[in-house]
Design an enzyme around this catalytic site. Structure first.
Site, PDB file in Angstrom:
ATOM      1  N   HIS A   2      -1.578  18.443  -0.652  1.00  0.00           N
ATOM      2  CA  HIS A   2      -0.998  18.948  -1.891  1.00  0.00           C
ATOM      3  C   HIS A   2       0.527  18.998  -1.799  1.00  0.00           C
ATOM      4  O   HIS A   2       1.198  19.342  -2.772  1.00  0.00           O
ATOM      5  CB  HIS A   2      -1.571  20.351  -2.166  1.00  0.00           C
ATOM      6  CG  HIS A   2      -1.254  20.902  -3.513  1.00  0.00           C
ATOM      7  ND1 HIS A   2      -0.389  21.956  -3.682  1.00  0.00           N
ATOM      8  CD2 HIS A   2      -1.693  20.558  -4.746  1.00  0.00           C
ATOM      9  CE1 HIS A   2      -0.305  22.255  -4.974  1.00  0.00           C
ATOM     10  NE2 HIS A   2      -1.084  21.416  -5.635  1.00  0.00           N
ATOM     11  N   HIS A  48       5.816  26.550 -12.956  1.00  0.00           N
ATOM     12  CA  HIS A  48       5.089  25.856 -11.900  1.00  0.00           C
ATOM     13  C   HIS A  48       5.766  25.965 -10.538  1.00  0.00           C
ATOM     14  O   HIS A  48       5.166  25.640  -9.514  1.00  0.00           O
ATOM     15  CB  HIS A  48       4.919  24.379 -12.302  1.00  0.00           C
ATOM     16  CG  HIS A  48       3.950  23.623 -11.469  1.00  0.00           C
ATOM     17  ND1 HIS A  48       4.330  22.645 -10.563  1.00  0.00           N
ATOM     18  CD2 HIS A  48       2.598  23.681 -11.396  1.00  0.00           C
ATOM     19  CE1 HIS A  48       3.268  22.146  -9.980  1.00  0.00           C
ATOM     20  NE2 HIS A  48       2.189  22.748 -10.461  1.00  0.00           N
ATOM     21  N   ARG A 104      -0.822  14.192  -8.361  1.00  0.00           N
ATOM     22  CA  ARG A 104      -1.146  13.859  -9.758  1.00  0.00           C
ATOM     23  C   ARG A 104      -0.079  12.889 -10.251  1.00  0.00           C
ATOM     24  O   ARG A 104       1.098  13.229 -10.316  1.00  0.00           O
ATOM     25  CB  ARG A 104      -1.186  15.108 -10.643  1.00  0.00           C
ATOM     26  CG  ARG A 104      -2.264  16.109 -10.237  1.00  0.00           C
ATOM     27  CD  ARG A 104      -2.438  17.194 -11.292  1.00  0.00           C
ATOM     28  NE  ARG A 104      -3.280  18.266 -10.810  1.00  0.00           N
ATOM     29  CZ  ARG A 104      -4.612  18.257 -10.814  1.00  0.00           C
ATOM     30  NH1 ARG A 104      -5.245  17.191 -11.271  1.00  0.00           N
ATOM     31  NH2 ARG A 104      -5.308  19.283 -10.360  1.00  0.00           N
ATOM     32  N   ARG A 128      -8.422  17.248  -8.888  1.00  0.00           N
ATOM     33  CA  ARG A 128      -9.445  17.450  -9.923  1.00  0.00           C
ATOM     34  C   ARG A 128      -8.999  16.962 -11.298  1.00  0.00           C
ATOM     35  O   ARG A 128      -7.921  17.299 -11.777  1.00  0.00           O
ATOM     36  CB  ARG A 128      -9.818  18.931 -10.005  1.00  0.00           C
ATOM     37  CG  ARG A 128     -10.963  19.204 -10.979  1.00  0.00           C
ATOM     38  CD  ARG A 128     -11.213  20.683 -11.113  1.00  0.00           C
ATOM     39  NE  ARG A 128     -11.757  21.236  -9.893  1.00  0.00           N
ATOM     40  CZ  ARG A 128     -11.535  22.493  -9.497  1.00  0.00           C
ATOM     41  NH1 ARG A 128     -10.761  23.284 -10.201  1.00  0.00           N
ATOM     42  NH2 ARG A 128     -12.072  22.928  -8.378  1.00  0.00           N
ATOM     43  N   ARG A 164       2.283  33.387 -12.441  1.00  0.00           N
ATOM     44  CA  ARG A 164       1.937  32.839 -13.751  1.00  0.00           C
ATOM     45  C   ARG A 164       0.468  33.024 -14.097  1.00  0.00           C
ATOM     46  O   ARG A 164       0.114  33.407 -15.192  1.00  0.00           O
ATOM     47  CB  ARG A 164       2.271  31.348 -13.787  1.00  0.00           C
ATOM     48  CG  ARG A 164       2.028  30.702 -15.155  1.00  0.00           C
ATOM     49  CD  ARG A 164       1.916  29.199 -15.046  1.00  0.00           C
ATOM     50  NE  ARG A 164       0.615  28.781 -14.551  1.00  0.00           N
ATOM     51  CZ  ARG A 164       0.407  27.702 -13.824  1.00  0.00           C
ATOM     52  NH1 ARG A 164       1.409  26.946 -13.477  1.00  0.00           N
ATOM     53  NH2 ARG A 164      -0.818  27.385 -13.421  1.00  0.00           N
ATOM     54  N   ASN A 181      -8.074  25.196 -21.453  1.00  0.00           N
ATOM     55  CA  ASN A 181      -8.230  26.029 -20.254  1.00  0.00           C
ATOM     56  C   ASN A 181      -9.627  26.629 -20.163  1.00  0.00           C
ATOM     57  O   ASN A 181     -10.250  26.646 -19.097  1.00  0.00           O
ATOM     58  CB  ASN A 181      -7.204  27.166 -20.263  1.00  0.00           C
ATOM     59  CG  ASN A 181      -5.790  26.696 -19.970  1.00  0.00           C
ATOM     60  OD1 ASN A 181      -5.574  25.568 -19.549  1.00  0.00           O
ATOM     61  ND2 ASN A 181      -4.825  27.556 -20.209  1.00  0.00           N
ATOM     62  N   TYR A 187       6.783  21.063 -17.294  1.00  0.00           N
ATOM     63  CA  TYR A 187       6.580  21.985 -16.169  1.00  0.00           C
ATOM     64  C   TYR A 187       7.951  22.375 -15.619  1.00  0.00           C
ATOM     65  O   TYR A 187       8.815  21.513 -15.463  1.00  0.00           O
ATOM     66  CB  TYR A 187       5.811  21.299 -15.029  1.00  0.00           C
ATOM     67  CG  TYR A 187       4.326  21.137 -15.206  1.00  0.00           C
ATOM     68  CD1 TYR A 187       3.730  21.138 -16.461  1.00  0.00           C
ATOM     69  CD2 TYR A 187       3.506  20.950 -14.099  1.00  0.00           C
ATOM     70  CE1 TYR A 187       2.364  20.969 -16.600  1.00  0.00           C
ATOM     71  CE2 TYR A 187       2.134  20.775 -14.236  1.00  0.00           C
ATOM     72  CZ  TYR A 187       1.572  20.787 -15.493  1.00  0.00           C
ATOM     73  OH  TYR A 187       0.222  20.613 -15.628  1.00  0.00           O
TER      74      TYR A 187
END
Length: 672
Positions: free
Chosen positions: A420, A577, A360, A390, A552, A43, A453
């Site tokens: 998205h 998530h 993704r 990304r 989160r 991260n 997730y």
């Protein structure tokens, strides 16, 4: 009155601190604690690759305007927070390593010499495996060919010969070899060493007339954010591929070096690399500790117990959906139901069209393979794939090409817009009528991340919802209608009244509170940043609405702005998530789930979809789920007004864990 907002990057660093704290949890298996250190490190690397360049750019603009060369207060605070966290990282590791040693696992960390007993095996590994990947670069002014790769590990060697000092750069090939050398001795003990230390130990033998007097590690972090011109009108795939080639050559934002770097050696390195404007950061003796997740030991006690995924369906999914909606809560429920949905659609003779958004994608994606099979089975398959996700751009490009080659109609979004949304739509002929089946999800169609997730996936045959989704796909894929033709009555779609609808729902709670009726807003998000929505929540709190938030990661609302606002953060085994929006509505709750966080990018620059929940049983289950998370006093923490985590006395002690409770509840339900 308290300040309204918390600075975005400060908030994110406090989230990463919470991840780091999980590594100190004595209840966790030891290698899982190492894994949380790995996540923290990964991260932080991304923070330096993406956020620090943006902050430095802003700082430079301010400096020019105000003639003020010093760092901004935000950057000073950021550096101080990171330094504190790095110290916590070190002290946490200092607790984990002796505990591993008690289990017969010796992790050699910051030791000056490799133990004599394992030198023969370590030396053989160096000469037979590592040496093939090593490149040695002299630090000479005329040497212009060397360019340090983004996030690649290197050693700086200082040598001495006839009273002359020289410097060399040697790569640490962690991108081509495992980062660790693992060896089990005759005594049964397992030894783990960084390949960094093997290189330091044995590379001196290869210098004939020079003695190595110092060897220390460093790495360069570069700006890795791809900047595609908003007005770009060409082939997006081709342009993204070009930009990816330059990702590793972006502006250097950080030089991270070992703490014992000699001052003159550091000066020579900065000059040679020409990175005077980068942040020069003293780190630990080892960098890129996201590699800690590579350590694998054959001992189940060192890992979380295997998760028992709940299986739901052993009949055709379309038959079930014709009777009722289905909500999956992964990973507590098995993701296999999603795979079944696409598999059935690919083969079903009555299915004519399939639409899906991909953001993704798993590296080995059974979902994409189903879509390819569907096209080969004569279905019309339309895939809207986001090439600008990304750090997943290359993988998405790979799948896009494979889908195209199979006859799938692949659509890319415009340069200034990301899709998205997590949606899928199937058109099926039943009794001479076309019926839609669909999925609305909070997470990606990715069977790999579904295992760690937490997400929510609604399967439905509701006509109104799916007709609106079909309109959206017509707008995005076929482009046979314009934005003016879109009139969403049920779905909340960003760019098309999503923000306005949330304002309206908040306003309704305000009006109920002013009438003396119960009024509450209960929201679970990954990130909360968008200021207009934050102000509206604060207005609601001031006018008597109870505002409960589970956020989160980034949380820019001041949790102490008003006593009616409470903010919690839950970090546990699985990454939280899911996005859930719950409005009390005087006892008749209105609930949405969807892909949209409340961030500027989600509200203004992306296509997001949130779907209303109408099934009474599913509503009840979601409310119970939200209450379960709110009650978590082991993994959950309160957020303070400055964005920091407030740890209760029950933190990491005996108490109530939401994720464990949810698994238990689902097991009980499915055993009835």
């Amino acid at each position: 009155m308290s300040k309204r907002f918390v600075q975005r990057d400060i908030s994110w660093l406090y989230f990463n601190e919470r991840v780091l704290k999980e590594a100190s949890n004595p209840q966790l298996p030891l290698l899982e604690r190492l894994n949380f250190l790995s996540i923290y490190s990964s991260n932080l690397d991304e923070f330096y690759k993406v956020r620090i360049p943006a902050l430095l750019a802003i700082d430079q603009v301010i400096a020019k305007k105000e003639n003020k060369p010093d760092l901004s207060n935000a950057l000073v605070e950021i550096e101080a927070l990171i330094q504190q966290q790095q110290e916590l990282f070190g002290s946490t590791l200092a607790v984990i390593l002796p505990a591993l040693e008690q289990k017969g696992i010796k992790f050699h960390y910051k030791e000056k010499n490799i133990p004599t007993a394992i030198i023969p095996e370590a030396k053989a590994f160096f000469y037979q495996h590592l040496l093939a990947y090593l490149v040695c670069i002299p630090l000479e002014k005329e040497n212009k060919s060397f360019f340090p790769v983004n996030n690649q590990l290197y050693l700086l060697l200082q040598t001495s010969s006839k009273n002359e000092t020289a410097y060399y750069i040697v790569n640490i090939p962690s991108n081509k070899s495992d980062r660790f050398f693992t060896f089990k001795s005759a005594s049964g003990h397992t030894h783990i060493l960084f390949i960094d230390d093997l290189i330091k130990e044995f590379i001196g033998d290869l210098f004939n007339n020079e003695t190595i007097t110092y060897a220390g590690s460093f790495k360069i972090t570069r700006n890795a954010d791809l900047q595609l011109d908003d007005e770009y009108e060409g082939d997006v795939l081709e342009e993204i591929e070009k930009l990816l080639q330059h990702r590793n050559s972006g502006l250097a934002t950080r030089l991270l070096h070992a703490p014992d770097f000699p001052a003159e050696a550091l000066k020579q390195l900065i000059s040679f690399l020409q990175i005077k404007n980068a942040n020069i950061v003293q780190g630990g003796f080892y960098h890129h500790l996201s590699d800690l997740n590579q350590i694998k030991i054959n001992d189940d006690t060192l890992y979380f117990p295997k998760w028992k995924y709940t299986q739901h369906f052993n009949e055709k999914l379309f038959d079930t959906l014709s009777k009722k909606d289905i909500l999956l809560n992964t990973p507590f429920d098995s993701y296999d139901t999603v795979l079944q949905f696409f598999n059935e659609a690919a083969f079903d003779f009555n299915v004519s069209e399939i639409y899906v958004t991909l953001y993704r994608v798993a590296k080995k994606s059974a979902i994409v393979e189903s879509l390819i099979s569907a096209a080969q089975n004569g279905k019309k398959v339309y895939v809207l794939i986001e090439l600008k996700a990304r750090f997943d751009e290359e993988n998405n490009i790979k799948w896009a090409k494979k889908l195209k080659n199979a006859g799938v109609k692949v659509v890319y979004t415009k340069a200034n817009l990301k899709v998205h949304a997590k949606t899928a739509l199937i058109k099926r002929k039943e009794k001479n009528t076309e019926i839609f089946y669909g999925i609305f999800a909070t997470g990606n169609f990715n069977e790999t991340t579904s295992k760690f997730y937490t997400d929510h996936i609604l399967f439905t045959q509701q006509k109104e919802l799916l007709e609106e989704l079909h309109l959206l796909f017509r707008f995005l894929v076929h482009k046979d209608i314009t934005a003016k033709d879109l009139n969403f009555r049920k779905l909340l779609v960003s760019q098309f009244l999503l923000q306005e609808k949330f304002f309206s729902l908040i306003q309704q709670e305000i009006e109920n509170a002013q009438k003396g009726l119960p009024a509450e807003i209960f929201i679970k998000l990954n990130n909360l940043e968008e200021k207009k929505l934050i102000k509206k929540l604060q207005e609601a709190a001031e006018k008597g609405v109870r505002v409960k938030l589970i956020v989160r990661s980034i949380c820019c609302i001041n949790a102490e702005f008003h006593s009616n606002i409470s903010v919690r953060r839950v970090v546990d085994r699985f990454l939280e998530h899911g996005r859930i929006f719950l409005f009390h509505q005087n006892g008749n709750p209105q609930i949405y789930i969807g892909s949209a966080d409340w961030m500027n990018r989600n509200i203004y620059r992306r296509i997001e979809v949130c779907v209303p929940i109408s099934d009474p049983e599913i509503k009840k289950n979601i409310i119970n789920l939200m209450d379960t998370y709110w009650a978590d006093d082991i993994q959950g923490v309160q957020l303070a007004g400055n964005g920091s985590n407030t740890f209760s006395s029950s933190f990491h002690q005996k108490g109530f864990s939401a994720q464990m409770r949810l698994q238990s509840l689902l097991n009980e339900k499915n055993n009835e």
